[in-house]
Design an enzyme around this catalytic site. Structure first.
Site, PDB file in Angstrom:
ATOM      1  N   ASP A  42     -10.927   1.842  -2.956  1.00  0.00           N
ATOM      2  CA  ASP A  42     -11.436   1.603  -1.604  1.00  0.00           C
ATOM      3  C   ASP A  42     -12.958   1.620  -1.587  1.00  0.00           C
ATOM      4  OD1 ASP A  42      -9.080   1.198  -0.286  1.00  0.00           O
ATOM      5  OD2 ASP A  42      -8.854   3.260   0.390  1.00  0.00           O
TER       6      ASP A  42
ATOM      7  N   ASP B 257       0.835  -1.209   0.000  1.00  0.00           N
ATOM      8  CA  ASP B 257       0.000   0.000   0.000  1.00  0.00           C
ATOM      9  C   ASP B 257       0.866   1.253   0.000  1.00  0.00           C
ATOM     10  OD1 ASP B 257      -2.304   1.550   0.140  1.00  0.00           O
ATOM     11  OD2 ASP B 257      -3.139   0.458   1.845  1.00  0.00           O
TER      12      ASP B 257
HETATM   13  C1  GLA Z   1      -5.680   1.876   2.332  1.00  0.00           C
HETATM   14  C2  GLA Z   1      -6.136   0.703   1.482  1.00  0.00           C
HETATM   15  C3  GLA Z   1      -7.182  -0.076   2.221  1.00  0.00           C
HETATM   16  C4  GLA Z   1      -6.642  -0.538   3.549  1.00  0.00           C
HETATM   17  C5  GLA Z   1      -6.154   0.642   4.356  1.00  0.00           C
HETATM   18  C6  GLA Z   1      -5.447   0.177   5.614  1.00  0.00           C
HETATM   19  O1  GLA Z   1      -6.675   2.830   2.438  1.00  0.00           O
HETATM   20  O2  GLA Z   1      -6.588   1.131   0.243  1.00  0.00           O
HETATM   21  O3  GLA Z   1      -7.610  -1.176   1.452  1.00  0.00           O
HETATM   22  O4  GLA Z   1      -5.595  -1.444   3.326  1.00  0.00           O
HETATM   23  O5  GLA Z   1      -5.246   1.440   3.611  1.00  0.00           O
HETATM   24  O6  GLA Z   1      -4.989   1.214   6.390  1.00  0.00           O
END
Ligand code: GLA
Length: 693
Positions: free
Chosen positions: A514, A451
């Site tokens: 997300d 990420d």
């Molecule tokens: C980002 C990702 C999510 C999740 C969060 C965790 O927003 O896109 O899918 O993994 O971080 O903090």
């Protein structure tokens, strides 16, 4: 595919692919111009496209060729967008190149140009592959002098879109939770820049553009895409005279890249593709290119994964995760991914990033039991990491405050309470590689979700870090993969903020957004599908009402939307009813029957505006045909009663249920949708699987 000299013309070449030709050559003053880009021409006709640009009144204000160049420089008689801007010692800015030589390789060509007065060597590179119409171009610039040179812009190349294409463009723009929304319109006269200044590809725009007068299954389309995961820009330039050029490259305005004596700066590839067959044909060609030349594991079928983020947030415990894992395994999930919240001090987003060892309070004995438990349930183990980030409240930052992007005596602005580690630094990369390697080895991880949750700010020292950070991330991923050949990586950046052909060289799939609301997902997935194949499009079924949008959508519709890509689950399975779990189990089983086709087949976007009106997508691989049809509304916006399929063999017979129909009938008369698809509650969806007999 060959790049051949054009007979009868000096210093002129044609790059010939199966369907296209790209003709270019050197004019006086080292100008390398594009003569032609379009459908393939017979060899004996190639020289006919080389002629003086006709039709314009000659004035003292415009040079007709200045946007026809493959790399227009800032210098001489040019007033267009420069793809190369250099400042030499003493503030000299006019780059003046002479053509030196053409160096041919197998399916490749480098045109070498030099600015003799200032010792700048410029290589224009072009490469073809045997099985694609995509042309790969990049530039390398070397300082052969003893004085420093500063580069203010260095694009991978400029592409001329022929006048016949018109000025209608299609691209993907958006934001967090609404990535890759299609954006269509007429390019204005002037300069229009799409891009990112965030240090990553970004949610705001995806680095590609299609130009042409086309529909889904008809029309000529010229695409330019950039294989890069840092800041980028793509400038379209439409002159009042009518012609259009697209220049694409890394970086953004204001950055100055020093090029020390002896140093070379090489750009990422810009990719050009001409197709005649509408956006559908263009997408199919991009997907084939991704499989053949980009993705590290294109032949694999991606497993059904479960990710715990939406279910447990930061509340990650061994028992809690194993409870979810048992439910997931029972449904047919094959890969269990523990998301954020497992490492030291990470009970919320204010601390922990940088301290990449299991939280001593919640995992006093490490993660071994958890992942062994996952494997005992028959699933592979995966873990979320965010290697480029650090919270100021972490041991890592307290020990190495200089490792972050920063300038002396400037604030260090946090976003989501975190700072960016400078992956341009050798010590930072070595540190990251060390703990990632240990983690993967110790826990036998099959999968990392990598990420990246904030944009760059106060990004010092040195503007080269905007390039070197991205290359540093690439290098760590590449090394990690070479040490762990069975490791698979998902690219995530707050959802789909890092999806491009650069990162996809070393990642197997992308977290698309997300936003897991099925209805919102449909346009996101639609936009994503223009360049990237369904195998890399990670899609989860989550809870209803949705955590982000609060919208309620039936389980079946949620599944059918996620089944159009690489299926995963992200809901809190502990709260699903027995009926829901039963339905989920059978839909996962149904997905496994079709996923080879969905992930690796030819996509056809059949009709409709996904998520807005009724719509359908179709995938074809070998003898299997998979149709997914959606109708989010009640009685308004009636869908067609029959969906016309595409890409079938007209004379072959296809069967589904007990019905046998010819391909010609399915493509011309259509496949009847059931009555309930037209009436009844909102969010109706159907999957029809046909087999060619
Ligand atoms: C980002 C990702 C999510 C999740 C969060 C965790 O927003 O896109 O899918 O993994 O971080 O903090």
């Amino acid at each position: 595919m060959p790049i051949i000299p054009v007979s009868g013309r000096d210093q002129t070449w044609a790059a010939l692919t199966e369907e296209s030709a790209y003709v270019f050559g050197v004019l006086e003053e080292g100008r390398v111009v594009q003569w032609y880009w379009g459908p393939r021409l017979p060899a004996e006709a190639l020289s006919e496209v080389v002629s003086e640009t006709p039709g314009w009144i000659k004035t003292g204000f415009l040079d007709p060729d200045d946007i026809a160049e493959l790399l227009p420089v800032d210098g001489g008689r040019r007033w267009g967008v420069p793809a190369l801007q250099a400042v030499y010692e003493g503030g000299v800015r006019s780059v003046e190149l002479d053509f030196d030589e053409a160096v041919s390789g197998e399916n490749s060509l480098e045109l070498v140009l030099r600015d003799r007065a200032h010792g700048l060597r410029v290589g224009l590179h072009l490469r073809l592959r045997d099985d694609t119409d995509v042309l790969e171009r990049w530039v390398s610039v070397t300082n052969e002098s003893t004085a420093p040179v500063r580069l203010q812009r260095l694009d991978s190349g400029s592409w001329v879109i022929p006048e016949q294409a018109g000025a209608v463009f299609l691209g993907a723009a958006g934001g967090w939770a609404h990535e890759t929304q299609l954006q269509r319109g007429e390019l204005p006269v002037g300069e229009t820049t799409f891009g990112s200044r965030t240090g990553t590809t970004s949610h705001k725009a995806n680095p590609w553009i299609m130009i042409g007068d086309a529909g889904e299954d008809r029309g000529r389309v010229w695409t330019v895409a950039l294989a890069w995961s840092g800041s980028w820009r793509m400038t379209t330039q439409r002159r009042p005279e009518g012609d259009i050029a697209v220049s694409a490259g890394f970086g953004h305005e204001g950055l100055i890249w020093p090029l020390a004596p002896g140093r070379t700066l090489r750009t990422p590839p810009a990719l050009g593709l001409f197709t005649d067959g509408g956006y559908g044909e263009a997408s199919a060609a991009w997907h084939a290119y991704a499989r053949a030349h980009v993705l590290p594991t294109p032949g694999e079928v991606r497993p059904v994964l479960y990710n715990s983020w939406e279910a447990t947030g930061f509340d990650v415990t061994e028992e809690g995760q194993l409870g979810l894992a048992r439910r997931a395994a029972d449904l047919g999930v094959e890969l269990f991914v523990v998301d954020d919240g497992w490492f030291a001090g990470r009970t919320d987003d204010t601390r922990g990033l940088g301290d990449w060892h299991p939280d001593p309070d919640r995992f006093p004995d490490g993660l071994g039991r958890l992942f062994d438990g996952v494997r005992e349930l028959g699933m592979q183990a995966g873990l979320w990491v965010e290697p480029e980030m650090v919270n100021p409240d972490s041991d890592l930052y307290r020990k190495n405050p200089d490792w972050v992007l920063h300038y002396p005596a400037r604030r260090r602005d946090t976003m989501r309470n975190q700072l960016v580690l400078n992956f341009a630094r050798d010590d930072v990369r070595a540190w990251a590689l060390d703990w990632l390697d240990r983690l993967v080895r110790e826990y036998g991880l099959a999968y990392l979700k990598w990420d990246m949750n904030r944009s760059f700010t106060q990004a010092g020292p040195g503007d080269l870090l905007w390039i070197d950070h991205t290359r540093g991330v690439y290098a760590v991923m590449d090394e990690l993969r070479s040490r762990h050949p069975r490791l698979r990586i998902e690219s995530c950046s707050g959802g789909g903020g890092r999806a491009d052909f650069g990162i996809l060289r070393r990642t197997d799939q992308v977290w698309t957004s997300d936003n897991t609301d099925a209805r919102d997902r449909q346009p996101i997935q639609q936009g994503f599908s223009y360049l990237y194949p369904a195998s890399v499009m990670s899609c989860w079924v989550t809870d209803s009402p949705n955590a982000v949008t609060q919208r309620s959508v039936p389980l079946r519709y949620r599944f059918h939307v996620a089944m159009a890509g690489t299926l995963g689950l992200g809901g809190d399975l502990r709260s699903w009813s027995t009926e829901e779990l039963t339905e989920a189990r059978s839909l996962i089983a149904a997905y496994k029957e079709v996923r080879q086709t969905v992930q690796h087949g030819r996509l056809h976007r059949l009709f409709g505006q996904p998520g807005v009106t009724a719509s359908a997508v179709q995938y074809v691989l070998d003898s299997q045909v998979v149709v997914l049809a959606y109708h989010p509304y009640g009685l308004t916006k009636q869908p067609p009663r029959r969906v016309r399929l595409a890409g079938l063999d007209p004379s072959a017979v296809y069967c589904f249920d007990d019905t046998r129909v010819h391909g010609a009938t399915l493509m011309n008369h259509g496949l009847a949708l059931p009555t309930w698809f037209h009436t009844g509650e909102d969010y109706r969806s159907e999957m029809v699987v046909l087999r060619r007999v």
